[in-house]
Design a protein around this motif. Structure first.
Motif, PDB file in Angstrom:
ATOM      1  N   VAL A  67       3.391 133.495  54.110  1.00  0.00           N
ATOM      2  CA  VAL A  67       2.754 132.207  53.822  1.00  0.00           C
ATOM      3  C   VAL A  67       2.858 131.285  55.030  1.00  0.00           C
ATOM      4  O   VAL A  67       1.883 130.629  55.426  1.00  0.00           O
ATOM      5  CB  VAL A  67       3.396 131.545  52.580  1.00  0.00           C
ATOM      6  CG1 VAL A  67       2.900 130.107  52.437  1.00  0.00           C
ATOM      7  CG2 VAL A  67       3.055 132.326  51.322  1.00  0.00           C
ATOM      8  N   VAL A  68       4.037 131.230  55.641  1.00  0.00           N
ATOM      9  CA  VAL A  68       4.245 130.365  56.801  1.00  0.00           C
ATOM     10  C   VAL A  68       3.316 130.758  57.954  1.00  0.00           C
ATOM     11  O   VAL A  68       2.808 129.891  58.676  1.00  0.00           O
ATOM     12  CB  VAL A  68       5.723 130.419  57.256  1.00  0.00           C
ATOM     13  CG1 VAL A  68       5.907 129.715  58.597  1.00  0.00           C
ATOM     14  CG2 VAL A  68       6.617 129.764  56.208  1.00  0.00           C
ATOM     15  N   LEU A  69       3.076 132.049  58.123  1.00  0.00           N
ATOM     16  CA  LEU A  69       2.224 132.513  59.219  1.00  0.00           C
ATOM     17  C   LEU A  69       0.770 132.079  59.061  1.00  0.00           C
ATOM     18  O   LEU A  69       0.002 132.115  60.032  1.00  0.00           O
ATOM     19  CB  LEU A  69       2.289 134.041  59.317  1.00  0.00           C
ATOM     20  CG  LEU A  69       3.635 134.616  59.790  1.00  0.00           C
ATOM     21  CD1 LEU A  69       3.592 136.141  59.792  1.00  0.00           C
ATOM     22  CD2 LEU A  69       4.002 134.092  61.173  1.00  0.00           C
ATOM     23  N   THR A  70       0.362 131.662  57.857  1.00  0.00           N
ATOM     24  CA  THR A  70      -1.005 131.176  57.666  1.00  0.00           C
ATOM     25  C   THR A  70      -1.154 129.699  58.014  1.00  0.00           C
ATOM     26  O   THR A  70      -2.276 129.213  58.144  1.00  0.00           O
ATOM     27  CB  THR A  70      -1.452 131.370  56.203  1.00  0.00           C
ATOM     28  OG1 THR A  70      -0.671 130.522  55.332  1.00  0.00           O
ATOM     29  CG2 THR A  70      -1.293 132.822  55.763  1.00  0.00           C
ATOM     30  N   LEU A  71      -0.036 128.987  58.189  1.00  0.00           N
ATOM     31  CA  LEU A  71      -0.106 127.545  58.418  1.00  0.00           C
ATOM     32  C   LEU A  71      -0.832 127.168  59.707  1.00  0.00           C
ATOM     33  O   LEU A  71      -1.615 126.192  59.708  1.00  0.00           O
ATOM     34  CB  LEU A  71       1.303 126.943  58.394  1.00  0.00           C
ATOM     35  CG  LEU A  71       2.064 127.077  57.077  1.00  0.00           C
ATOM     36  CD1 LEU A  71       3.406 126.363  57.159  1.00  0.00           C
ATOM     37  CD2 LEU A  71       1.249 126.540  55.910  1.00  0.00           C
ATOM     38  N   PRO A  72      -0.616 127.853  60.836  1.00  0.00           N
ATOM     39  CA  PRO A  72      -1.394 127.493  62.038  1.00  0.00           C
ATOM     40  C   PRO A  72      -2.902 127.621  61.833  1.00  0.00           C
ATOM     41  O   PRO A  72      -3.673 126.799  62.344  1.00  0.00           O
ATOM     42  CB  PRO A  72      -0.882 128.492  63.089  1.00  0.00           C
ATOM     43  CG  PRO A  72       0.485 128.862  62.638  1.00  0.00           C
ATOM     44  CD  PRO A  72       0.402 128.881  61.137  1.00  0.00           C
ATOM     45  N   PHE A  73      -3.334 128.630  61.088  1.00  0.00           N
ATOM     46  CA  PHE A  73      -4.755 128.797  60.823  1.00  0.00           C
ATOM     47  C   PHE A  73      -5.277 127.683  59.914  1.00  0.00           C
ATOM     48  O   PHE A  73      -6.393 127.189  60.105  1.00  0.00           O
ATOM     49  CB  PHE A  73      -5.008 130.167  60.182  1.00  0.00           C
ATOM     50  CG  PHE A  73      -4.667 131.326  61.071  1.00  0.00           C
ATOM     51  CD1 PHE A  73      -5.561 131.758  62.033  1.00  0.00           C
ATOM     52  CD2 PHE A  73      -3.453 131.980  60.947  1.00  0.00           C
ATOM     53  CE1 PHE A  73      -5.255 132.833  62.858  1.00  0.00           C
ATOM     54  CE2 PHE A  73      -3.135 133.045  61.768  1.00  0.00           C
ATOM     55  CZ  PHE A  73      -4.035 133.466  62.727  1.00  0.00           C
ATOM     56  N   ARG A  74      -4.468 127.289  58.932  1.00  0.00           N
ATOM     57  CA  ARG A  74      -4.866 126.174  58.068  1.00  0.00           C
ATOM     58  C   ARG A  74      -4.984 124.887  58.879  1.00  0.00           C
ATOM     59  O   ARG A  74      -5.918 124.098  58.680  1.00  0.00           O
ATOM     60  CB  ARG A  74      -3.847 125.995  56.935  1.00  0.00           C
ATOM     61  CG  ARG A  74      -4.148 124.819  56.019  1.00  0.00           C
ATOM     62  CD  ARG A  74      -3.116 124.719  54.912  1.00  0.00           C
ATOM     63  NE  ARG A  74      -3.271 125.798  53.964  1.00  0.00           N
ATOM     64  CZ  ARG A  74      -4.138 125.771  52.947  1.00  0.00           C
ATOM     65  NH1 ARG A  74      -4.930 124.729  52.774  1.00  0.00           N
ATOM     66  NH2 ARG A  74      -4.208 126.783  52.114  1.00  0.00           N
ATOM     67  N   LEU A  75      -4.038 124.672  59.780  1.00  0.00           N
ATOM     68  CA  LEU A  75      -4.076 123.480  60.625  1.00  0.00           C
ATOM     69  C   LEU A  75      -5.286 123.507  61.554  1.00  0.00           C
ATOM     70  O   LEU A  75      -5.962 122.486  61.737  1.00  0.00           O
ATOM     71  CB  LEU A  75      -2.789 123.384  61.442  1.00  0.00           C
ATOM     72  CG  LEU A  75      -2.607 122.125  62.286  1.00  0.00           C
ATOM     73  CD1 LEU A  75      -2.591 120.885  61.405  1.00  0.00           C
ATOM     74  CD2 LEU A  75      -1.305 122.206  63.080  1.00  0.00           C
ATOM     75  N   TYR A  76      -5.576 124.662  62.107  1.00  0.00           N
ATOM     76  CA  TYR A  76      -6.752 124.810  62.971  1.00  0.00           C
ATOM     77  C   TYR A  76      -8.035 124.495  62.196  1.00  0.00           C
ATOM     78  O   TYR A  76      -8.925 123.794  62.701  1.00  0.00           O
ATOM     79  CB  TYR A  76      -6.806 126.224  63.539  1.00  0.00           C
ATOM     80  CG  TYR A  76      -8.032 126.514  64.367  1.00  0.00           C
ATOM     81  CD1 TYR A  76      -8.056 126.229  65.725  1.00  0.00           C
ATOM     82  CD2 TYR A  76      -9.167 127.089  63.787  1.00  0.00           C
ATOM     83  CE1 TYR A  76      -9.194 126.497  66.497  1.00  0.00           C
ATOM     84  CE2 TYR A  76     -10.297 127.361  64.544  1.00  0.00           C
ATOM     85  CZ  TYR A  76     -10.307 127.067  65.898  1.00  0.00           C
ATOM     86  OH  TYR A  76     -11.433 127.326  66.639  1.00  0.00           O
ATOM     87  N   ALA A  77      -8.132 125.025  60.964  1.00  0.00           N
ATOM     88  CA  ALA A  77      -9.327 124.788  60.157  1.00  0.00           C
ATOM     89  C   ALA A  77      -9.458 123.331  59.750  1.00  0.00           C
ATOM     90  O   ALA A  77     -10.567 122.848  59.500  1.00  0.00           O
ATOM     91  CB  ALA A  77      -9.286 125.679  58.910  1.00  0.00           C
ATOM     92  N   THR A  78      -8.338 122.606  59.689  1.00  0.00           N
ATOM     93  CA  THR A  78      -8.377 121.196  59.318  1.00  0.00           C
ATOM     94  C   THR A  78      -8.816 120.311  60.483  1.00  0.00           C
ATOM     95  O   THR A  78      -9.597 119.377  60.316  1.00  0.00           O
ATOM     96  CB  THR A  78      -6.993 120.737  58.824  1.00  0.00           C
ATOM     97  OG1 THR A  78      -6.610 121.542  57.706  1.00  0.00           O
ATOM     98  CG2 THR A  78      -7.015 119.275  58.413  1.00  0.00           C
TER      99      THR A  78
END
Length: 304
Positions: A67-78
């Protein structure tokens, strides 16, 4: 009206929301990696004996790390327009949904295992074993990988220009299934098990007054686990329910936009669980304290 509503745009995030994402997800990613990697190192490299609890803990750590490894991608998409491939977006989304619900069900398994160990101590060894715990974890992975793959691959919501966003306003028919089976049912099980454990600890306190200190610590841990579960996962599932109802009733774009903003904020709380798990489960366990003290982590050492 229906045509205009179906093209509501939720892809442009406001500057305050982008700022909030930067100041929350970056520290969450750093602490999430540190806490979970440290816990994984302790359980995999320093534990002398693998138990049912150890297997569930390792399973929870793995799910939290993913789950933590998806956070950079979520931040990028935001912050930016999604310019990466749609396949990568689908893979990241699959990682997120699969491992969020894997965390929920593993926490539920830990609560149920603790309930059996305290309320049915004499039968516990026959009811649970490391092999059975391993099989349970494997079943969880098979179920959620299958469901997650179906959820993402069957969806056409995500394109090359957006990720972690819904582009149309048609309700997802399985939203309530995720809410009921993925949250309400585990919440009921955890609440039941926690209540029974607290009652048992109260009896222990009355029979053995000299154990009040250790029992109070155990009570605080059980309550903290339940509170963290509710705080982290209740908002996101409330958001899913509200969005399903709003989309089913064909609400205006303004209402749907506010609901989506709430869901984005609730996603942060759901991701925060990856760090809180470390404090509520790993570092509260006496065996972890023993390992840390032997390795001379003085800042983390505590008295038994």
């Amino acid at each position: 009206m229906e045509l205009n509503r179906s093209f509501c745009s939720f892809t442009n995030q406001s500057l305050p929301f982008q700022t909030f994402s930067l100041i929350t997800y970056i520290p969450l990613f750093i602490f999430g990696i540190i806490c979970n990697v440290l816990a994984l190192w302790i359980f995999c490299c320093k534990m002398q004996r693998w138990t049912v609890t150890t297997l569930f803990m390792v399973n929870l750590i793995i799910a939290d790390i993913l789950v933590v490894l998806t956070l950079p991608f979520r931040l990028y998409a935001t912050v930016y327009t999604w310019e990466l491939s749609s396949e990568l977006c689908k893979a990241v989304l699959s990682f997120y949904f699969v491992n969020m619900y894997m965390s929920i069900f593993t926490i539920t398994a830990i609560a149920f295992d603790r309930y059996l160990a305290i309320r049915h101590t004499m039968k516990y060894k026959n009811l649970m074993s490391p092999l059975k715990a391993f099989v349970i974890c494997c079943i969880f992975w098979i179920i959620f990988i299958t469901v997650g793959a179906f959820r993402v691959l069957a969806s056409s919501d995500y394109t090359l220009t957006t990720c972690f966003q819904k582009e149309h306003t048609y309700p997802f028919n399985f939203s309530l299934v995720f809410v009921i089976v993925g949250f309400i049912l585990p919440l009921l099980i955890i609440s039941f098990c926690s209540g029974k454990v607290l009652m048992a600890l109260r009896v222990i306190t009355q029979l053995h007054s000299y154990r009040q200190s250790s029992v109070k610590k155990a009570v605080k841990i059980v309550i903290a686990n339940l509170v963290c579960f509710i705080v982290c996962f209740l908002p996101i599932h409330v958001g899913y329910t509200i969005r399903f109802v709003a989309e089913s009733l064909k609400a205006s774009c303004y209402i749907l936009e506010k609901v989506n903003e709430f869901i984005h904020l609730a996603n942060f709380l759901a991701s925060l669980n990856c760090v809180l798990d470390s404090m509520c489960y790993y570092f509260a366990a006496s065996e972890v304290w023993d390992v840390l003290s032997k390795q001379k982590f003085r800042l983390l050492k505590c008295k038994s």
